[in-house]
Scaffold this motif. Structure first.
Motif, PDB file in Angstrom:
ATOM      1  N   MET A   1      38.452  40.849  42.360  1.00  0.00           N
ATOM      2  CA  MET A   1      37.856  40.304  41.163  1.00  0.00           C
ATOM      3  C   MET A   1      36.351  40.501  41.254  1.00  0.00           C
ATOM      4  O   MET A   1      35.733  40.128  42.254  1.00  0.00           O
ATOM      5  N   PRO A   2      35.731  41.105  40.233  1.00  0.00           N
ATOM      6  CA  PRO A   2      34.276  41.303  40.241  1.00  0.00           C
ATOM      7  C   PRO A   2      33.533  39.970  40.187  1.00  0.00           C
ATOM      8  O   PRO A   2      34.003  39.008  39.585  1.00  0.00           O
ATOM      9  N   LEU A   3      32.386  39.930  40.844  1.00  0.00           N
ATOM     10  CA  LEU A   3      31.530  38.748  40.858  1.00  0.00           C
ATOM     11  C   LEU A   3      30.102  39.190  40.589  1.00  0.00           C
ATOM     12  O   LEU A   3      29.604  40.110  41.236  1.00  0.00           O
ATOM     13  N   LEU A   4      29.468  38.560  39.618  1.00  0.00           N
ATOM     14  CA  LEU A   4      28.086  38.869  39.254  1.00  0.00           C
ATOM     15  C   LEU A   4      27.230  37.649  39.540  1.00  0.00           C
ATOM     16  O   LEU A   4      27.523  36.560  39.048  1.00  0.00           O
ATOM     17  N   ASN A   5      26.195  37.791  40.373  1.00  0.00           N
ATOM     18  CA  ASN A   5      25.234  36.727  40.647  1.00  0.00           C
ATOM     19  C   ASN A   5      23.913  37.128  40.026  1.00  0.00           C
ATOM     20  O   ASN A   5      23.445  38.247  40.211  1.00  0.00           O
TER      21      ASN A   5
ATOM     22  N   ARG B   1      32.628  35.541  37.175  1.00  0.00           N
ATOM     23  CA  ARG B   1      33.735  36.302  37.771  1.00  0.00           C
ATOM     24  C   ARG B   1      34.790  36.541  36.702  1.00  0.00           C
ATOM     25  O   ARG B   1      34.943  35.735  35.794  1.00  0.00           O
ATOM     26  N   TRP B   2      35.474  37.655  36.820  1.00  0.00           N
ATOM     27  CA  TRP B   2      36.501  38.038  35.847  1.00  0.00           C
ATOM     28  C   TRP B   2      37.508  38.927  36.543  1.00  0.00           C
ATOM     29  O   TRP B   2      37.292  39.374  37.669  1.00  0.00           O
ATOM     30  N   SER B   3      38.605  39.196  35.867  1.00  0.00           N
ATOM     31  CA  SER B   3      39.698  39.932  36.506  1.00  0.00           C
ATOM     32  C   SER B   3      39.382  41.401  36.741  1.00  0.00           C
ATOM     33  O   SER B   3      39.976  42.027  37.591  1.00  0.00           O
ATOM     34  N   GLY B   4      38.461  41.962  35.971  1.00  0.00           N
ATOM     35  CA  GLY B   4      38.115  43.372  36.138  1.00  0.00           C
ATOM     36  C   GLY B   4      38.903  44.306  35.240  1.00  0.00           C
ATOM     37  O   GLY B   4      38.645  45.499  35.219  1.00  0.00           O
TER      38      GLY B   4
ATOM     39  N   PRO C   1      40.659  41.702  26.489  1.00  0.00           N
ATOM     40  CA  PRO C   1      39.769  40.628  26.029  1.00  0.00           C
ATOM     41  C   PRO C   1      40.043  39.356  26.844  1.00  0.00           C
ATOM     42  O   PRO C   1      41.192  39.068  27.175  1.00  0.00           O
ATOM     43  N   GLN C   2      38.986  38.635  27.179  1.00  0.00           N
ATOM     44  CA  GLN C   2      39.135  37.444  27.998  1.00  0.00           C
ATOM     45  C   GLN C   2      38.409  36.265  27.381  1.00  0.00           C
ATOM     46  O   GLN C   2      37.315  36.406  26.848  1.00  0.00           O
ATOM     47  N   SER C   3      39.023  35.090  27.452  1.00  0.00           N
ATOM     48  CA  SER C   3      38.314  33.870  27.085  1.00  0.00           C
ATOM     49  C   SER C   3      37.413  33.503  28.269  1.00  0.00           C
ATOM     50  O   SER C   3      37.606  33.979  29.385  1.00  0.00           O
ATOM     51  N   VAL C   4      36.429  32.670  28.018  1.00  0.00           N
ATOM     52  CA  VAL C   4      35.456  32.316  29.057  1.00  0.00           C
ATOM     53  C   VAL C   4      35.497  30.811  29.302  1.00  0.00           C
ATOM     54  O   VAL C   4      35.450  30.012  28.375  1.00  0.00           O
TER      55      VAL C   4
ATOM     56  N   LEU D   1      40.858  29.518  38.462  1.00  0.00           N
ATOM     57  CA  LEU D   1      40.813  29.561  36.998  1.00  0.00           C
ATOM     58  C   LEU D   1      40.741  30.983  36.455  1.00  0.00           C
ATOM     59  O   LEU D   1      41.187  31.265  35.351  1.00  0.00           O
ATOM     60  N   CYS D   2      40.149  31.875  37.233  1.00  0.00           N
ATOM     61  CA  CYS D   2      39.987  33.260  36.800  1.00  0.00           C
ATOM     62  C   CYS D   2      41.359  33.948  36.814  1.00  0.00           C
ATOM     63  O   CYS D   2      42.084  33.902  37.787  1.00  0.00           O
ATOM     64  N   SER D   3      41.696  34.562  35.701  1.00  0.00           N
ATOM     65  CA  SER D   3      42.982  35.242  35.591  1.00  0.00           C
ATOM     66  C   SER D   3      42.812  36.498  34.746  1.00  0.00           C
ATOM     67  O   SER D   3      41.697  36.860  34.375  1.00  0.00           O
ATOM     68  N   ASP D   4      43.910  37.154  34.414  1.00  0.00           N
ATOM     69  CA  ASP D   4      43.843  38.361  33.598  1.00  0.00           C
ATOM     70  C   ASP D   4      43.226  38.114  32.235  1.00  0.00           C
ATOM     71  O   ASP D   4      42.714  39.022  31.611  1.00  0.00           O
ATOM     72  N   GLN D   5      43.302  36.901  31.746  1.00  0.00           N
ATOM     73  CA  GLN D   5      42.798  36.618  30.404  1.00  0.00           C
ATOM     74  C   GLN D   5      41.728  35.526  30.385  1.00  0.00           C
ATOM     75  O   GLN D   5      41.469  34.934  29.346  1.00  0.00           O
ATOM     76  N   ARG D   6      41.099  35.264  31.531  1.00  0.00           N
ATOM     77  CA  ARG D   6      40.094  34.215  31.587  1.00  0.00           C
ATOM     78  C   ARG D   6      38.997  34.593  32.573  1.00  0.00           C
ATOM     79  O   ARG D   6      39.272  34.963  33.708  1.00  0.00           O
TER      80      ARG D   6
END
Length: 69
Positions: free
Chosen positions: A1-5, A21-24, A28-31, A54-59
């Motif tokens: 999972m990508p992580l941006l700081n 962080r998001w699934s990569g 479309p993903q909700s936040v 909490l981070c998943s394919d759609q979040r």
């Protein structure tokens, strides 16, 4: 999972710390915007594990510190 700081400039030119962080995938993903409680900070205790869960394919999850906001 990508992580941006990253950090942005807050009050008195002090920095505000943010991570996302998001699934990569390209779906479309909700936040989920995580706001920590009083006397806490975004990386305290189990908050990173909670964000990973909490981070998943759609979040996607964004956490930030209130310091210097």
């Amino acid at each position: 999972m990508p992580l941006l700081n990253l950090s942005i400039s807050g009050a008195n030119s002090e920095s505000i710390s943010i991570d996302a962080r998001w699934s990569g995938n390209a779906l479309p993903q909700s936040v989920v915007l995580f706001c920590h409680g009083y006397k806490g900070f975004k990386d305290w205790g189990g908050w990173n594990a909670m964000a990973d869960e909490l981070c998943s394919d759609q979040r996607a999850v964004v956490k930030f510190n209130f310091s210097h906001s």
